[in-house]
Design a protein around this motif. Structure first.
Motif, PDB file in Angstrom:
ATOM      1  N   TYR A 113       0.832  -1.201   0.000  1.00 43.77           N
ATOM      2  CA  TYR A 113       0.000   0.000   0.000  1.00 43.77           C
ATOM      3  C   TYR A 113       0.868   1.254   0.000  1.00 43.77           C
ATOM      4  CZ  TYR A 113      -3.074   3.588   1.979  1.00 43.77           C
ATOM      5  OH  TYR A 113      -3.756   4.743   2.211  1.00 43.77           O
ATOM      6  N   LEU A 114       1.898   1.240   0.860  1.00 40.56           N
ATOM      7  CA  LEU A 114       2.761   2.418   0.931  1.00 40.56           C
ATOM      8  C   LEU A 114       3.614   2.571  -0.325  1.00 40.56           C
ATOM      9  CD1 LEU A 114       3.834   2.176   4.665  1.00 40.56           C
ATOM     10  CD2 LEU A 114       2.411   3.940   3.651  1.00 40.56           C
ATOM     11  N   ALA A 115       3.850   1.459  -1.035  1.00 44.85           N
ATOM     12  CA  ALA A 115       4.690   1.550  -2.234  1.00 44.85           C
ATOM     13  C   ALA A 115       3.911   2.035  -3.456  1.00 44.85           C
ATOM     14  CB  ALA A 115       5.333   0.196  -2.529  1.00 44.85           C
ATOM     15  N   LEU A 116       2.573   1.957  -3.393  1.00 42.05           N
ATOM     16  CA  LEU A 116       1.750   2.393  -4.525  1.00 42.05           C
ATOM     17  C   LEU A 116       2.147   3.782  -5.014  1.00 42.05           C
ATOM     18  CD1 LEU A 116      -2.006   1.521  -3.849  1.00 42.05           C
ATOM     19  CD2 LEU A 116      -0.554   0.770  -5.718  1.00 42.05           C
ATOM     20  N   GLY A 117       2.398   4.660  -4.054  1.00 42.38           N
ATOM     21  CA  GLY A 117       2.665   6.057  -4.385  1.00 42.38           C
ATOM     22  C   GLY A 117       3.977   6.293  -5.089  1.00 42.38           C
ATOM     23  N   MET A 119       4.833   5.002  -7.934  1.00 42.41           N
ATOM     24  CA  MET A 119       4.564   5.103  -9.369  1.00 42.41           C
ATOM     25  C   MET A 119       3.426   6.066  -9.711  1.00 42.41           C
ATOM     26  SD  MET A 119       6.426   3.789 -11.587  1.00 42.41           S
ATOM     27  CE  MET A 119       7.894   2.788 -11.658  1.00 42.41           C
ATOM     28  N   ILE A 120       2.511   6.289  -8.762  1.00 43.66           N
ATOM     29  CA  ILE A 120       1.375   7.164  -9.078  1.00 43.66           C
ATOM     30  C   ILE A 120       1.699   8.584  -8.641  1.00 43.66           C
ATOM     31  CG2 ILE A 120      -1.075   7.555  -8.743  1.00 43.66           C
ATOM     32  CD1 ILE A 120      -1.289   4.637  -7.866  1.00 43.66           C
ATOM     33  N   PRO A 121       1.701   9.523  -9.575  1.00 42.57           N
ATOM     34  CA  PRO A 121       2.023  10.898  -9.188  1.00 42.57           C
ATOM     35  C   PRO A 121       0.911  11.530  -8.348  1.00 42.57           C
ATOM     36  CG  PRO A 121       1.926  10.643 -11.581  1.00 42.57           C
ATOM     37  CD  PRO A 121       1.455   9.371 -10.998  1.00 42.57           C
ATOM     38  N   ILE A 122       1.286  12.233  -7.317  1.00 45.40           N
ATOM     39  CA  ILE A 122       0.321  12.842  -6.402  1.00 45.40           C
ATOM     40  C   ILE A 122      -0.505  13.919  -7.097  1.00 45.40           C
ATOM     41  CG2 ILE A 122       1.941  14.563  -5.528  1.00 45.40           C
ATOM     42  CD1 ILE A 122       0.685  14.115  -2.751  1.00 45.40           C
ATOM     43  N   ALA A 151       3.674  13.836   1.984  1.00 44.24           N
ATOM     44  CA  ALA A 151       2.972  12.664   1.445  1.00 44.24           C
ATOM     45  C   ALA A 151       3.649  12.176   0.173  1.00 44.24           C
ATOM     46  CB  ALA A 151       1.517  13.016   1.164  1.00 44.24           C
ATOM     47  N   LEU A 154       7.040  10.300   1.057  1.00 42.49           N
ATOM     48  CA  LEU A 154       7.044   9.128   1.938  1.00 42.49           C
ATOM     49  C   LEU A 154       7.214   7.787   1.218  1.00 42.49           C
ATOM     50  CD1 LEU A 154       4.472  10.058   4.716  1.00 42.49           C
ATOM     51  CD2 LEU A 154       6.870   9.465   5.025  1.00 42.49           C
ATOM     52  N   PRO A 155       6.462   7.495   0.120  1.00 41.98           N
ATOM     53  CA  PRO A 155       6.566   6.143  -0.437  1.00 41.98           C
ATOM     54  C   PRO A 155       7.992   5.718  -0.772  1.00 41.98           C
ATOM     55  CG  PRO A 155       4.766   7.329  -1.458  1.00 41.98           C
ATOM     56  CD  PRO A 155       5.467   8.312  -0.600  1.00 41.98           C
TER      57      PRO A 155
END
Lengths: 279, 304
Positions: A113-117, A119-122, A151, A154-155
């Motif tokens: 879950y924490l690694a999702l971010g 690749m996905i730009p905020i 935020a 963090l990932p």
């Protein structure tokens, strides 16, 4: 190694290619900085000449200092960057320690879950972020930016730091436990000092994108008193677009801090990238 | 000794990061996807299902802009893949040559554009390419190519490619560094074994080094893809939110900004903005999936 590789023509060709590319990389920066110290006429007449006693002028910098609040912008950028890095490192290290050290239900899932971010730009969530900041009254405060950058950072921070924390020897931690240290003390006094190089890498990786970001300052904190240096120079240049002295000086002023940071941290940055921390 | 059922310290360690990450990143992300299904009628939020997407893809006014931005974005990405990454690999190959002098100096200098903000890069190139200042035509004149000069950023047919190349100039340092890192981990024994078989110089690069660094090239490709489809700053700094001339440099990021924030006469529409953001999300997701399932799993990794 062997002698066949030391062919002088090859070496010369390699240096030639590298020097050519280095010139391409540095030329725009060089042109901007030298012209910021010239008067208007010389900027146009001989754009590639160095400033001399005749053409030297600081008129652009005078405009920048009287018309733009660059010290305030600089201060805002500084606060946002330092605070965001602090939270990324603190919260990131704590979460990484939990994931690397303890076995508990959902550990793997939490890690994913924490690694999702990574690749996905905020930025994709900007509409809802702005909604939220408006609802909580954080719009046009530096806190809005600090929260977003924390935020965002963090990932990757958790991912890199947990890799490094897995390498800290278990015997060491168990010895500390037998000596009666609490889990918090083990984290603070034992593990954190051991992963300091990885923390520095994470800090340097995050520093430049935060400092240079234009999107979130533009949307979340465009007020005069919360402008960051990047947004401040963008707006200033937009207003003074026909005053070449001012534009060139403002650009040079924006280049200077980040160049200074780079000179201080370049070794750390390059070591971080090349050590494979991002693989 | 009895252990407490809940190990509180795990919660204490995890909570701050999970809280900030969830509240500021993941929740808004999904909320944005949700907002794309609503619209505002008379100050009230109304659920309209996929209507916004229908408007975006098929309504002539919107569809033109959307497909234009998407197409431009693909072209932006293609230029990066064809120019930035090969140059980065070539520079890394040169820099990783053993006993090359001044390698650290070259490396640090070539990386400098990457640390500059888009605002600086955008304006600096705008000035340099400007016909008013005349640096670009003068320099072309020296090498006898003045006839090639055109106000590139002002012409519809060149502006996007020019900006893509400016972005390549800025970011070539990243593939250079990552490939360099991969190249220096290749053990000498492998290269020496190749030399014994008579493979040296360029052919050693093509036949030995390149296959070994393919995984790094894959990572760079996906980083480039995500970065490009998320781009905004350079276009905004150089051409403004209208991405001129005549929207020829409009990409998804600038299109989303204009739509949701409003610009000049256009009013902001958060719901259409969310629909565009969802489109970006889907494009990026497809790219990441192609990489994870199509490329990464099939790529041969060699034990080194």
């Amino acid at each position: 190694m062997n002698k066949a590789r030391a062919n002088p023509y090859n070496t010369a060709a390699m240096h030639g290619a590298l020097i050519l590319y280095t010139l391409i990389a540095l030329f725009p920066v060089f042109v901007i900085i030298i012209n910021s110290f010239k008067d208007r006429r010389s900027i146009f007449r001989e754009p590639l000449a160095l400033p001399n006693s005749e053409s030297f002028s600081l008129i652009g910098y005078e405009t920048v200092f009287t018309q733009g609040d660059f010290f305030l912008y600089f201060q805002n950028s500084m606060i946002v960057t330092v605070a965001s890095l602090f939270f990324v490192l603190l919260f990131g290290a704590m979460a990484a320690f939990a994931l690397a050290e303890y076995r508990f239900k959902g550990n793997l899932l939490m890690g994913l879950y924490l690694a999702l971010g990574i690749m996905i730009p905020i930025r994709i969530g900007t509409v809802a972020i702005l909604d939220m900041m408006v609802a909580t009254g954080l719009v046009n405060t530096l806190w809005a930016l600090i929260l977003v950058y924390t935020a965002q950072g963090l990932p990757l921070a958790i991912f890199i730091l947990s890799e490094f924390m897995r390498q800290v020897s278990d015997d060491l931690k168990n010895a500390a436990r037998i000596d009666g240290l609490s889990e918090y003390a083990i984290f603070l006094k034992l593990v954190l000092p051991l992963v300091r190089p990885a923390m520095a890498t994470v800090a340097v990786f995050n520093m430049i994108p935060i400092w240079n970001d234009l999107w979130f300052p533009l949307i979340l904190a465009p007020a005069e008193e919360t402008k960051t240096l990047t947004l401040g120079s963008q707006v200033f240049i937009g207003q003074f677009v026909t005053d070449w002295n001012a534009v060139l000086s403002a650009l040079s002023m924006a280049i200077l801090p980040v160049l200074t940071l780079y000179v201080i941290f370049s070794r750390q940055l390059i070591r971080g990238i090349t050590s494979g921390a991002v693989k | 000794m009895k252990r407490a059922r809940i190990r509180w310290h795990i919660l204490v360690f995890l909570t701050p990061a999970v809280l900030v990450y969830t509240a500021v990143m993941m929740f808004p992300l999904f909320n944005t996807l949700r907002l794309a299904l609503y619209t505002r009628i008379d100050q009230e939020r109304v659920f309209v299902g996929l209507d916004n997407f229908r408007t975006l893809f098929f309504d002539p006014i919107w569809a033109d802009q959307f497909w234009n931005a998407l197409g431009n974005n693909f072209w932006f990405f293609v230029i990066h893949m064809l120019v930035q990454n090969p140059i980065g690999i070539a520079l890394a190959a040169l820099l990783s040559h053993p006993r090359l002098r001044f390698a650290v100096l070259y490396r640090s200098a070539i990386f400098i554009p990457t640390i500059l903000s888009f605002v600086i890069v955008g304006f600096a190139w705008k000035l340099i390419l400007s016909p008013i200042w005349g640096i670009a035509p003068d320099m072309l004149d020296w090498i006898g190519l003045k006839s090639l000069y055109a106000p590139w950023l002002g012409k519809e047919e060149y502006a996007l490619t020019t900006l893509a190349l400016v972005s390549v100039w800025q970011f070539v340092g990243i593939p250079m560094m990552l490939i360099y890192a991969a190249l220096i981990t290749i053990p000498d024994e492998i290269l020496e074994a190749g030399e014994v078989d008579g493979i040296t110089g360029l052919s050693a690069f093509w036949k030995i080094k390149l296959p070994l660094i393919l995984p790094s090239i894959g990572i760079i490709s996906i980083l480039t893809f995500v970065g490009n489809f998320n781009a905004f700053d350079l276009i905004y700094a150089a051409q403004g939110a209208l991405a001129g001339p005549d929207y020829s440099t409009d990409i998804l990021g600038t299109f989303m900004y204009r739509t949701f924030f409003g610009f000049q006469l256009q009013l902001g529409d958060p719901h259409m903005g969310s629909a565009i953001a969802s489109g970006m999300f889907i494009v990026i997701l497809i790219g990441v999936c192609i990489y994870l399932f199509g490329i990464q799993t099939r790529m041969r990794r060699y034990q080194m």
